[in-house]
Design a protein around this motif. Structure first.
Motif, PDB file in Angstrom:
ATOM      1  N   LYS A 103       0.826  -1.210   0.000  1.00 31.05           N
ATOM      2  CA  LYS A 103       0.000   0.000   0.000  1.00 31.05           C
ATOM      3  C   LYS A 103       0.863   1.263   0.000  1.00 31.05           C
ATOM      4  O   LYS A 103       0.560   2.220  -0.719  1.00 31.05           O
ATOM      5  N   ARG A 106       1.906   2.119  -3.346  1.00 37.77           N
ATOM      6  CA  ARG A 106       0.768   2.294  -4.263  1.00 37.77           C
ATOM      7  C   ARG A 106       0.463   1.050  -5.097  1.00 37.77           C
ATOM      8  O   ARG A 106       0.094   1.145  -6.265  1.00 37.77           O
ATOM      9  N   THR A 108      -1.935  -2.322  -5.359  1.00 37.95           N
ATOM     10  CA  THR A 108      -3.258  -2.714  -4.875  1.00 37.95           C
ATOM     11  C   THR A 108      -3.484  -4.224  -4.879  1.00 37.95           C
ATOM     12  O   THR A 108      -4.548  -4.681  -4.487  1.00 37.95           O
ATOM     13  N   THR A 109      -2.487  -4.974  -5.306  1.00 34.13           N
ATOM     14  CA  THR A 109      -2.630  -6.426  -5.405  1.00 34.13           C
ATOM     15  C   THR A 109      -1.377  -7.103  -4.854  1.00 34.13           C
ATOM     16  O   THR A 109      -0.262  -6.645  -5.094  1.00 34.13           O
ATOM     17  N   GLN A 154      -6.696  -8.554  -3.341  1.00 34.19           N
ATOM     18  CA  GLN A 154      -6.877  -7.138  -3.650  1.00 34.19           C
ATOM     19  C   GLN A 154      -6.830  -6.379  -2.329  1.00 34.19           C
ATOM     20  O   GLN A 154      -7.519  -6.746  -1.379  1.00 34.19           O
ATOM     21  N   GLN A 156      -7.370  -3.084   0.118  1.00 31.88           N
ATOM     22  CA  GLN A 156      -8.358  -1.993   0.249  1.00 31.88           C
ATOM     23  C   GLN A 156      -7.694  -0.639   0.170  1.00 31.88           C
ATOM     24  O   GLN A 156      -6.680  -0.393   0.674  1.00 31.88           O
TER      25      GLN A 156
END
Length: 156
Positions: A103, A106, A108-109, A154, A156
């Motif tokens: 995170k 940046r 997301t997976t 994924q 959040q």
């Protein structure tokens, strides 16, 4: 427990923890390719952009994960917890640190591949929100075929 981002001088430590954890797969057919890795191969991977987290209880290294930041997310592999510390939530905490790092960067997976016969690993990842999105057979250079699943979460 403390989890830290490894640096280039930690290759020997990463190798040591990984080998201790992956010895449980030495009698598998075929054995895990993790057991063929060396301090030198890990150093080379680090110099090529691989990163790792190392988990410590007091000053003892008890777990680690190797990973790469990719365009489509963070790909992790060789998640390792030494045998006498397995079942204590260390792998879960390492993956939480990895997800937080993703995170921060940046991403997301979070993705990984798991041998189909490593059902306890698949079960752990499922319990943490990872799902299987692909099944395949990996053809090793020695002619051995290994069934694997690709898993993803994924964030959040």
């Amino acid at each position: 427990m403390k989890i830290t981002l490894a640096d280039t001088s930690d290759a020997k430590l990463i190798h040591h923890v990984m080998i201790r954890a992956f010895m449980e797969y030495k009698d598998e057919e075929p054995p895990s390719s993790a057991l063929e890795e060396t301090v030198e191969s890990i150093s080379a991977a680090v110099n090529d952009g691989e990163q790792s987290f190392i988990s410590y209880v007091d000053t003892e290294p008890v777990g680690m994960v190797r990973f790469r930041l990719k365009e489509n997310g963070v790909y992790f592999y060789r998640l390792s917890v030494i045998p006498e510390k397995q079942g204590q939530g260390i792998a879960t905490k390492i993956l939480k640190s990895l997800e937080d790092y993703a995170k921060q960067n940046r991403k997301t997976t979070v993705l990984c591949k798991v041998r189909m016969d490593a059902s306890k690993n698949i079960k752990l990842y499922n319990s943490l929100g990872y799902s299987i999105y692909k099944e395949e057979v990996v053809n090793k250079s020695n002619g051995v075929n290994i069934k694997v699943v690709s898993m993803m979460k994924q964030l959040q």
